[in-house]
Design a protein around this motif. Sequence first.
Motif, PDB file in Angstrom:
ATOM      1  N   SER A 200      10.882 -25.421  -6.405  1.00 30.45           N
ATOM      2  CA  SER A 200      11.262 -25.649  -5.007  1.00 30.45           C
ATOM      3  C   SER A 200      10.379 -24.837  -4.071  1.00 30.45           C
ATOM      4  CB  SER A 200      12.738 -25.290  -4.792  1.00 30.45           C
ATOM      5  OG  SER A 200      12.957 -23.911  -5.021  1.00 30.45           O
ATOM      6  N   HIS A 201      10.054 -23.612  -4.460  1.00 29.37           N
ATOM      7  CA  HIS A 201       9.198 -22.774  -3.615  1.00 29.37           C
ATOM      8  C   HIS A 201       7.771 -23.305  -3.592  1.00 29.37           C
ATOM      9  CE1 HIS A 201       6.470 -19.383  -2.765  1.00 29.37           C
ATOM     10  NE2 HIS A 201       7.415 -19.024  -1.900  1.00 29.37           N
ATOM     11  N   ASP A 202       7.256 -23.624  -4.793  1.00 30.14           N
ATOM     12  CA  ASP A 202       5.855 -24.064  -4.880  1.00 30.14           C
ATOM     13  C   ASP A 202       5.636 -25.433  -4.240  1.00 30.14           C
ATOM     14  OD1 ASP A 202       5.399 -21.742  -6.166  1.00 30.14           O
ATOM     15  OD2 ASP A 202       5.051 -22.588  -8.154  1.00 30.14           O
ATOM     16  N   LEU A 203       6.682 -26.293  -4.251  1.00 31.65           N
ATOM     17  CA  LEU A 203       6.539 -27.603  -3.629  1.00 31.65           C
ATOM     18  C   LEU A 203       6.726 -27.518  -2.116  1.00 31.65           C
ATOM     19  CD1 LEU A 203       8.414 -30.094  -6.009  1.00 31.65           C
ATOM     20  CD2 LEU A 203       5.993 -30.064  -5.468  1.00 31.65           C
ATOM     21  N   LYS A 204       7.683 -26.715  -1.715  1.00 28.73           N
ATOM     22  CA  LYS A 204       8.004 -26.671  -0.288  1.00 28.73           C
ATOM     23  C   LYS A 204       6.923 -25.970   0.546  1.00 28.73           C
ATOM     24  CE  LYS A 204      12.280 -25.965   1.052  1.00 28.73           C
ATOM     25  NZ  LYS A 204      12.665 -27.259   1.652  1.00 28.73           N
ATOM     26  N   GLU A 205       6.217 -25.053  -0.069  1.00 25.32           N
ATOM     27  CA  GLU A 205       5.168 -24.344   0.676  1.00 25.32           C
ATOM     28  C   GLU A 205       4.064 -25.294   1.136  1.00 25.32           C
ATOM     29  OE1 GLU A 205       3.462 -21.474   2.759  1.00 25.32           O
ATOM     30  OE2 GLU A 205       5.425 -21.382   1.791  1.00 25.32           O
ATOM     31  N   PRO A 206       3.442 -26.100   0.248  1.00 18.77           N
ATOM     32  CA  PRO A 206       2.437 -27.055   0.733  1.00 18.77           C
ATOM     33  C   PRO A 206       3.029 -28.126   1.636  1.00 18.77           C
ATOM     34  CG  PRO A 206       2.860 -27.375  -1.620  1.00 18.77           C
ATOM     35  CD  PRO A 206       3.527 -26.119  -1.232  1.00 18.77           C
ATOM     36  N   ILE A 236       2.249 -40.073   6.823  1.00 16.33           N
ATOM     37  CA  ILE A 236       2.104 -38.817   6.064  1.00 16.33           C
ATOM     38  C   ILE A 236       3.245 -37.866   6.397  1.00 16.33           C
ATOM     39  CG2 ILE A 236       0.692 -36.745   5.765  1.00 16.33           C
ATOM     40  CD1 ILE A 236      -1.775 -38.535   6.289  1.00 16.33           C
ATOM     41  N   SER A 237       3.539 -37.717   7.684  1.00 19.38           N
ATOM     42  CA  SER A 237       4.595 -36.799   8.123  1.00 19.38           C
ATOM     43  C   SER A 237       5.959 -37.243   7.603  1.00 19.38           C
ATOM     44  CB  SER A 237       4.607 -36.737   9.653  1.00 19.38           C
ATOM     45  OG  SER A 237       5.628 -35.879  10.090  1.00 19.38           O
ATOM     46  N   SER A 238       6.237 -38.552   7.695  1.00 16.35           N
ATOM     47  CA  SER A 238       7.527 -39.085   7.229  1.00 16.35           C
ATOM     48  C   SER A 238       7.701 -38.892   5.721  1.00 16.35           C
ATOM     49  CB  SER A 238       7.620 -40.573   7.591  1.00 16.35           C
ATOM     50  OG  SER A 238       8.784 -41.136   7.050  1.00 16.35           O
ATOM     51  N   SER A 239       6.632 -39.127   4.970  1.00 15.27           N
ATOM     52  CA  SER A 239       6.698 -38.972   3.513  1.00 15.27           C
ATOM     53  C   SER A 239       6.914 -37.513   3.128  1.00 15.27           C
ATOM     54  CB  SER A 239       5.410 -39.493   2.872  1.00 15.27           C
ATOM     55  OG  SER A 239       5.260 -40.879   3.101  1.00 15.27           O
ATOM     56  N   ALA A 240       6.218 -36.614   3.868  1.00 15.84           N
ATOM     57  CA  ALA A 240       6.380 -35.185   3.594  1.00 15.84           C
ATOM     58  C   ALA A 240       7.814 -34.739   3.889  1.00 15.84           C
ATOM     59  CB  ALA A 240       5.384 -34.386   4.418  1.00 15.84           C
ATOM     60  N   GLN A 241       8.390 -35.265   4.977  1.00 15.50           N
ATOM     61  CA  GLN A 241       9.778 -34.919   5.303  1.00 15.50           C
ATOM     62  C   GLN A 241      10.741 -35.420   4.221  1.00 15.50           C
ATOM     63  OE1 GLN A 241      10.282 -36.634   9.187  1.00 15.50           O
ATOM     64  NE2 GLN A 241       9.449 -34.847  10.271  1.00 15.50           N
ATOM     65  N   ARG A 242      10.492 -36.649   3.743  1.00 15.92           N
ATOM     66  CA  ARG A 242      11.351 -37.192   2.681  1.00 15.92           C
ATOM     67  C   ARG A 242      11.223 -36.367   1.409  1.00 15.92           C
ATOM     68  NH1 ARG A 242      10.756 -41.521   0.130  1.00 15.92           N
ATOM     69  NH2 ARG A 242      12.910 -41.433  -0.573  1.00 15.92           N
ATOM     70  N   LEU A 243      10.012 -35.969   1.069  1.00 22.44           N
ATOM     71  CA  LEU A 243       9.810 -35.163  -0.134  1.00 22.44           C
ATOM     72  C   LEU A 243      10.472 -33.801   0.018  1.00 22.44           C
ATOM     73  CD1 LEU A 243       8.590 -34.873  -2.911  1.00 22.44           C
ATOM     74  CD2 LEU A 243       6.414 -34.203  -1.860  1.00 22.44           C
ATOM     75  N   ASN A 244      10.401 -33.235   1.214  1.00 21.73           N
ATOM     76  CA  ASN A 244      11.048 -31.947   1.476  1.00 21.73           C
ATOM     77  C   ASN A 244      12.567 -32.069   1.318  1.00 21.73           C
ATOM     78  OD1 ASN A 244      10.753 -29.121   2.514  1.00 21.73           O
ATOM     79  ND2 ASN A 244      12.098 -29.938   4.116  1.00 21.73           N
ATOM     80  N   SER A 245      13.123 -33.166   1.834  1.00 23.12           N
ATOM     81  CA  SER A 245      14.560 -33.420   1.713  1.00 23.12           C
ATOM     82  C   SER A 245      14.954 -33.636   0.247  1.00 23.12           C
ATOM     83  CB  SER A 245      14.940 -34.652   2.542  1.00 23.12           C
ATOM     84  OG  SER A 245      16.270 -35.024   2.299  1.00 23.12           O
ATOM     85  N   VAL A 247      13.457 -32.417  -2.427  1.00 26.99           N
ATOM     86  CA  VAL A 247      13.426 -31.119  -3.131  1.00 26.99           C
ATOM     87  C   VAL A 247      14.707 -30.340  -2.853  1.00 26.99           C
ATOM     88  CG1 VAL A 247      12.287 -28.876  -3.260  1.00 26.99           C
ATOM     89  CG2 VAL A 247      10.911 -30.963  -3.231  1.00 26.99           C
ATOM     90  N   ASP A 248      15.138 -30.326  -1.570  1.00 27.76           N
ATOM     91  CA  ASP A 248      16.384 -29.632  -1.216  1.00 27.76           C
ATOM     92  C   ASP A 248      17.572 -30.214  -1.972  1.00 27.76           C
ATOM     93  OD1 ASP A 248      15.115 -27.913   0.506  1.00 27.76           O
ATOM     94  OD2 ASP A 248      15.512 -29.106   2.305  1.00 27.76           O
ATOM     95  N   ASP A 249      17.652 -31.548  -2.024  1.00 23.59           N
ATOM     96  CA  ASP A 249      18.779 -32.204  -2.697  1.00 23.59           C
ATOM     97  C   ASP A 249      18.759 -31.965  -4.206  1.00 23.59           C
ATOM     98  OD1 ASP A 249      19.804 -33.092  -0.357  1.00 23.59           O
ATOM     99  OD2 ASP A 249      19.113 -35.162  -0.544  1.00 23.59           O
ATOM    100  N   LEU A 250      17.573 -31.956  -4.789  1.00 21.73           N
ATOM    101  CA  LEU A 250      17.459 -31.700  -6.234  1.00 21.73           C
ATOM    102  C   LEU A 250      17.926 -30.290  -6.577  1.00 21.73           C
ATOM    103  CD1 LEU A 250      14.074 -33.413  -7.197  1.00 21.73           C
ATOM    104  CD2 LEU A 250      16.348 -33.988  -8.049  1.00 21.73           C
ATOM    105  N   VAL A 251      17.588 -29.347  -5.720  1.00 23.83           N
ATOM    106  CA  VAL A 251      18.042 -27.968  -5.936  1.00 23.83           C
ATOM    107  C   VAL A 251      19.569 -27.907  -5.844  1.00 23.83           C
ATOM    108  CG1 VAL A 251      18.036 -25.626  -5.006  1.00 23.83           C
ATOM    109  CG2 VAL A 251      15.895 -26.904  -5.175  1.00 23.83           C
TER     110      VAL A 251
END
Length: 420
Positions: A200-206, A236-245, A247-251
């Motif tokens: 979660s840390h390594d993915l969320k940082e980039p 790009i921004s929308s996809s990054a936001q979805r990926l960030n969300s 990661v949060d949900d998976l955690v």
Amino acid sequence: MKEKEKNTDQLLSEIEELKNQLFEAHSIIDSIKQGEIDALVVHQQGKAQIYSLESADYTYRILIEKFGEGALSIADNGMILYCNEYFSKLIGIKATNIIGTLFEDYVEFPSEYKKLKNSLKNGNAKGEINLKFKNKTVPVYVSLSDLHPMVSAFGIVLTDLSEKKKHEKALDLYQRQLEAKVNELNLSNINLEQFIHVISHDLKEPLRKILTYTSLLNATKSQIFSEKEISNMNVISSSAQRLNSLVDDLVKYAFSAVKEDTSTVDLNEVLTEVLDDLELLIKENNAKINCDGLPKIKASKVQMRQLFSNLISNAIKYSKKEMIPEITILSEKVDGNSIQMPEDNYFKICFTDNGIGMNPDHLGKIFTIFQRLHMKNEYSGNGIGLAICKKIMDNHSGKIDVESSPDGSIFSLYLPISPQ
């Protein structure tokens, strides 16, 4: 001549009497051999007299012979006076060859047997010993009874424990294997938690950098980009936001599987805190939340907050556009048998909404991770929220059910009522 005839007649009479006595003796001996009667030998003044024991005593002897356990009588010097058929078959030696031998010859550790025998002075003695014969060891449970003063001997009843010991050994092996698996699982869970933190840390940082720089480009360089390039930047921004969300949900999902220490939790307080957290979402949608009071339960407060938050936010998210979202939360006690659950009583907590509802054919899928019933462009989300709810209910030995129609859905939580 007359004297001689008289003597002859007397001798013939004595011979006839002896014949009768002999016939009677043979009859008794034959009856004893054939098992028709038992015999008791009593020695008085150096003479042995035979008394026959009939009817009830004979039935008793047959009972002992057919007994489902070993039975022996043993003289004070340890000599076996009698053994039944069960004991004979157990050690594989004829009873006639056993009688007259020492019982200790069949015991693996004579000292253990002697200890039991010595304890007879305090009453009947019971314990476990091992029989050993023909390079074979058999564990048995023995019960010793003192037959004095009626007979100068004591009795032994023994039970073969071979199957019991085999099952105990198999159970012990299974127990140790299970403990090893539990330890392995605990270690795996610890590693998984560490892995989740790292990922979660390594993915969320980039991801944060992607979102920051795309936002900066849109703010400062949008005038030099073509319409197509701006559209690509937004993708790009929308996809990054979805990926960030995601990661949060998976955690959240990963940690919802972890059982936490429970305490007495007031669900009214939990609801108040969740409504505070969702204040903006509730105001934006003009949502109404109705609740007539909730119970106190033994639970993890953190996970109860997550559970309530997911159910309420879902109900608001999937509301009908033309209607104000309305959620009613009610609680009641139900019998465990009525819902096919193991505990005696449960709190049933229902979340009823007036949303879009779900197709009944899809209800079996909604608690599966990543399962979505709508297109991404229709409703946001990663299909993890309800899977988290199910995990939390599993952690609390409860269950979650759902009913749905075009008029809305009802999510029912069943939480066990802990004894006070």
